[in-house]
Scaffold this motif. Structure first.
Motif, PDB file in Angstrom:
ATOM      1  N   TYR A   1       0.824  -1.207   0.000  1.00 57.17           N
ATOM      2  CA  TYR A   1       0.000   0.000   0.000  1.00 57.17           C
ATOM      3  C   TYR A   1       0.858   1.257   0.000  1.00 57.17           C
ATOM      4  CZ  TYR A   1      -2.847   3.807   1.778  1.00 57.17           C
ATOM      5  OH  TYR A   1      -3.450   5.027   1.943  1.00 57.17           O
ATOM      6  N   HIS A   2       1.975   1.231   0.731  1.00 56.62           N
ATOM      7  CA  HIS A   2       2.776   2.448   0.806  1.00 56.62           C
ATOM      8  C   HIS A   2       3.443   2.788  -0.533  1.00 56.62           C
ATOM      9  CE1 HIS A   2       6.159  -0.447   1.645  1.00 56.62           C
ATOM     10  NE2 HIS A   2       6.847   0.450   0.967  1.00 56.62           N
TER      11      HIS A   2
ATOM     12  N   ALA B   1      -1.264   8.530  -4.507  1.00 60.86           N
ATOM     13  CA  ALA B   1      -1.025   8.609  -5.952  1.00 60.86           C
ATOM     14  C   ALA B   1      -2.263   9.124  -6.665  1.00 60.86           C
ATOM     15  CB  ALA B   1      -0.641   7.243  -6.500  1.00 60.86           C
ATOM     16  N   SER B   2      -2.059  10.010  -7.622  1.00 59.99           N
ATOM     17  CA  SER B   2      -3.149  10.465  -8.474  1.00 59.99           C
ATOM     18  C   SER B   2      -3.207   9.647  -9.763  1.00 59.99           C
ATOM     19  CB  SER B   2      -2.964  11.944  -8.819  1.00 59.99           C
ATOM     20  OG  SER B   2      -1.737  12.150  -9.501  1.00 59.99           O
ATOM     21  N   ASP B   3      -2.107   9.009 -10.097  1.00 59.92           N
ATOM     22  CA  ASP B   3      -2.044   8.185 -11.305  1.00 59.92           C
ATOM     23  C   ASP B   3      -0.981   7.120 -11.090  1.00 59.92           C
ATOM     24  OD1 ASP B   3      -2.522   7.194 -13.756  1.00 59.92           O
ATOM     25  OD2 ASP B   3      -1.527   8.784 -14.884  1.00 59.92           O
ATOM     26  N   LEU B   4      -1.250   5.918 -11.606  1.00 63.26           N
ATOM     27  CA  LEU B   4      -0.324   4.799 -11.441  1.00 63.26           C
ATOM     28  C   LEU B   4      -0.057   4.166 -12.800  1.00 63.26           C
ATOM     29  CD1 LEU B   4      -1.915   3.162  -8.289  1.00 63.26           C
ATOM     30  CD2 LEU B   4       0.318   4.279  -8.361  1.00 63.26           C
TER      31      LEU B   4
ATOM     32  N   PHE C   1      -7.311  -1.723  -1.132  1.00 61.05           N
ATOM     33  CA  PHE C   1      -6.086  -1.788  -0.337  1.00 61.05           C
ATOM     34  C   PHE C   1      -6.426  -2.036   1.117  1.00 61.05           C
ATOM     35  CE2 PHE C   1      -7.312   2.652  -0.957  1.00 61.05           C
ATOM     36  CZ  PHE C   1      -7.485   3.083   0.353  1.00 61.05           C
ATOM     37  N   ASP C   2      -5.460  -2.527   1.836  1.00 58.33           N
ATOM     38  CA  ASP C   2      -5.565  -2.765   3.275  1.00 58.33           C
ATOM     39  C   ASP C   2      -4.400  -2.038   3.932  1.00 58.33           C
ATOM     40  OD1 ASP C   2      -5.875  -3.634   5.837  1.00 58.33           O
ATOM     41  OD2 ASP C   2      -5.632  -5.771   5.420  1.00 58.33           O
ATOM     42  N   GLN C   3      -4.703  -0.891   4.524  1.00 55.36           N
ATOM     43  CA  GLN C   3      -3.647  -0.092   5.126  1.00 55.36           C
ATOM     44  C   GLN C   3      -3.007  -0.803   6.310  1.00 55.36           C
ATOM     45  OE1 GLN C   3      -4.585   4.169   5.606  1.00 55.36           O
ATOM     46  NE2 GLN C   3      -6.605   3.702   4.752  1.00 55.36           N
ATOM     47  N   ASP C   4      -3.808  -1.543   7.070  1.00 57.40           N
ATOM     48  CA  ASP C   4      -3.290  -2.183   8.282  1.00 57.40           C
ATOM     49  C   ASP C   4      -2.252  -3.245   7.977  1.00 57.40           C
ATOM     50  OD1 ASP C   4      -4.931  -0.609   9.858  1.00 57.40           O
ATOM     51  OD2 ASP C   4      -6.582  -2.058   9.827  1.00 57.40           O
ATOM     52  N   LYS C   5      -2.392  -3.929   6.849  1.00 60.86           N
ATOM     53  CA  LYS C   5      -1.437  -4.979   6.471  1.00 60.86           C
ATOM     54  C   LYS C   5      -0.522  -4.549   5.339  1.00 60.86           C
ATOM     55  CE  LYS C   5      -3.169  -7.747   9.500  1.00 60.86           C
ATOM     56  NZ  LYS C   5      -2.422  -8.033  10.751  1.00 60.86           N
TER      57      LYS C   5
ATOM     58  N   SER D   1       5.323  -2.903  12.220  1.00 57.89           N
ATOM     59  CA  SER D   1       4.171  -2.008  12.188  1.00 57.89           C
ATOM     60  C   SER D   1       3.891  -1.567  10.767  1.00 57.89           C
ATOM     61  CB  SER D   1       4.431  -0.779  13.072  1.00 57.89           C
ATOM     62  OG  SER D   1       4.616  -1.162  14.422  1.00 57.89           O
ATOM     63  N   SER D   2       2.625  -1.423  10.450  1.00 60.46           N
ATOM     64  CA  SER D   2       2.240  -0.942   9.137  1.00 60.46           C
ATOM     65  C   SER D   2       2.746   0.474   8.938  1.00 60.46           C
ATOM     66  CB  SER D   2       0.721  -0.985   8.984  1.00 60.46           C
ATOM     67  OG  SER D   2       0.304  -0.318   7.818  1.00 60.46           O
ATOM     68  N   ALA D   3       3.309   0.733   7.746  1.00 59.47           N
ATOM     69  CA  ALA D   3       3.834   2.069   7.468  1.00 59.47           C
ATOM     70  C   ALA D   3       2.731   3.105   7.395  1.00 59.47           C
ATOM     71  CB  ALA D   3       4.621   2.056   6.153  1.00 59.47           C
TER      72      ALA D   3
END
Length: 437
Positions: free
Chosen positions: A170-171, A176-179, A196-200, A257-259
């Motif tokens: 996720y990080h 991002a506005s475009d990928l 996305f899963d921010q925690d993982k 820890s999640s970033a």
């Protein structure tokens, strides 16, 4: 007449025999063999001259043995033979070909060891599955006021299935506005975020690429990994194209820890395979080429690889990706509280999680957990301190998250709290995050 031989014993012997010699006239001593005697009591045997005339070539051998009988000597023969030998050596420098020369100095072809061949094959087979991800952000020029897309980061990822789903951290895609996703053949595609899963620290993208360009990685198992087994990391460190680093599993069941959220990620794989900026989101493979983790972080005070890298295990990733592909979100249960830093609770001399806030519309607020507040005089009144959930001891925030990860949305858990000097057990029905409903 040309003199040739069928066998050679030394290099010089071969060179002499390749010359053109005309033997001197010699006396005939018998019907079968012409014998020439030298002054050093060595005899040289030649085939019969009549045979020499018929075939234009002959075979000869050199032998030495004592000779005690009277013999005929030719003083000029030795000098003539030495002269012929010198001429033969000189002519051989011009007449000898490359093939003959190579017979004396053969360099064996370089061969790879079996483990090297296995590594080369693993890299060649799995490189087409690894992609390069560019994170673009919109920026406005301060002078022209033009809106520009500026690369603000990059990372790696890998093809999950033939439908065009790509898995990464996720990080890597945050803010991002475009990928853009670049495949191994350098073809680039616009990508959209599936979920996305921010925690993982896991995200799933999708690209509209032809199916023949997509090579999904075979998914392995991370539950049976052992410390010491070989692992391979493929990615794009520092923006370099497809780089392979090797190492071993140096630790299991680590916690990082999640970033994005700081929430702990359990059962992380620790490896000494070099993981540098740009490797994030790339695959960690076992010796069979199966996916066993996603490279996500390094432990380094300087920011460079220090030989301690971390990968999210594939057993954790698999369940998250399946939910993201199907629903676009991950339904993870929460208590609906905000809690104090662990250091603050330690200063109070107690063990547990101090509830700072419990919104009334959240699971904990509905169940009646008390938050920390101030009275009419401004004095701080501590809220409930969670000491266990479902009988499992809670000493800090990581323990609470770890227990909740094993629960499901809608499940009722028994929360034991310390309220003042009393311990109470409060049932709480877990709910999903408000932004995931």
């Amino acid at each position: 007449m040309a003199v040739t031989t069928t066998t050679t014993t030394t290099a010089a012997y071969s060179l002499i025999c390749s010359a053109t010699l005309t033997p001197p006239r010699t006396p005939k001593l018998n019907n079968t063999t012409t014998t020439l005697f030298s002054s050093n009591k060595s005899l040289i045997l030649f085939p019969q001259l009549n045979t020499l005339k018929r075939t234009n070539k002959f075979h000869f051998s050199i032998t030495t043995k004592p000779f005690n009988k009277p013999f005929i000597t030719f003083p000029c023969l030795d000098s003539f033979f030495i002269l012929c030998t010198s001429l033969a050596l000189s002519m051989s420098l011009f007449l000898i070909d490359i093939d003959a020369a190579s017979a004396f100095a053969v360099t064996p072809a370089r061969k790879l060891q079996s483990d090297e061949l296995a590594t080369v094959q693993l890299f060649q087979q799995n490189t087409p599955s690894v992609v390069y991800i560019t994170n673009l952000a919109v920026r406005q020029d301060a002078f022209t006021l033009d809106v520009l897309e500026v690369p603000q980061g990059s990372g790696s990822g890998f093809v999950w299935d033939k439908d065009g789903h790509v898995v990464t951290n996720y990080h890597v895609i945050r803010n991002a506005s475009d990928l853009r996703v670049t495949l191994a053949d350098q073809s680039t595609f616009e990508a959209r975020v599936v979920g996305f899963d921010q925690d993982k620290d896991v995200a799933v993208l999708r690209i509209d690429a032809p199916a023949d360009k997509l090579r999904p990685l075979p998914v392995g198992v991370s539950a049976d990994l052992l410390v010491g087994q070989k692992v391979y990391a493929i990615g794009n460190p520092f923006g370099l194209d497809h780089t392979l680093t090797t190492g071993v599993i140096s630790g299991l069941r680590r916690e990082i820890s999640s970033a994005a959220t700081g929430r702990p990620i359990q059962d992380v794989i620790q490896t000494d395979a070099a993981i540098n900026p740009g490797n994030s989101g790339g695959p960690l493979l076992d010796s069979s080429g199966n996916l066993i983790g996603i490279n996500t972080a390094i432990y380094s005070p300087s920011g460079a690889s220090s030989g301690v890298g971390f990968s999210i295990p594939v057993d954790t990733v698999g369940g998250i990706v399946d939910q993201l592909v199907k629903f676009g979100k991950v339904t993870r249960p929460i208590l609906g509280i905000k809690f104090a830093p662990d250091q603050s609770v330690e200063q109070l001399g107690v063990s547990g999680v101090l509830v700072l806030d419990a919104p009334a519309n959240g699971p904990a607020g509905k169940a009646g957990l008390q938050p920390t507040k101030r009275d009419g005089y401004g004095r701080l009144i501590l809220g409930d301190i969670i000491t266990s959930v479902n009988g499992k001891k809670v000493t800090n925030g990581s323990d609470l998250y770890r227990i909740l990860d094993q629960c499901k949305v809608g499940e009722q858990v028994m929360v034991e709290v310390l309220r003042g000097d009393q311990k109470e057990k409060i049932p709480v029905v877990l709910e999903p995050k408000a932004d995931e409903t």
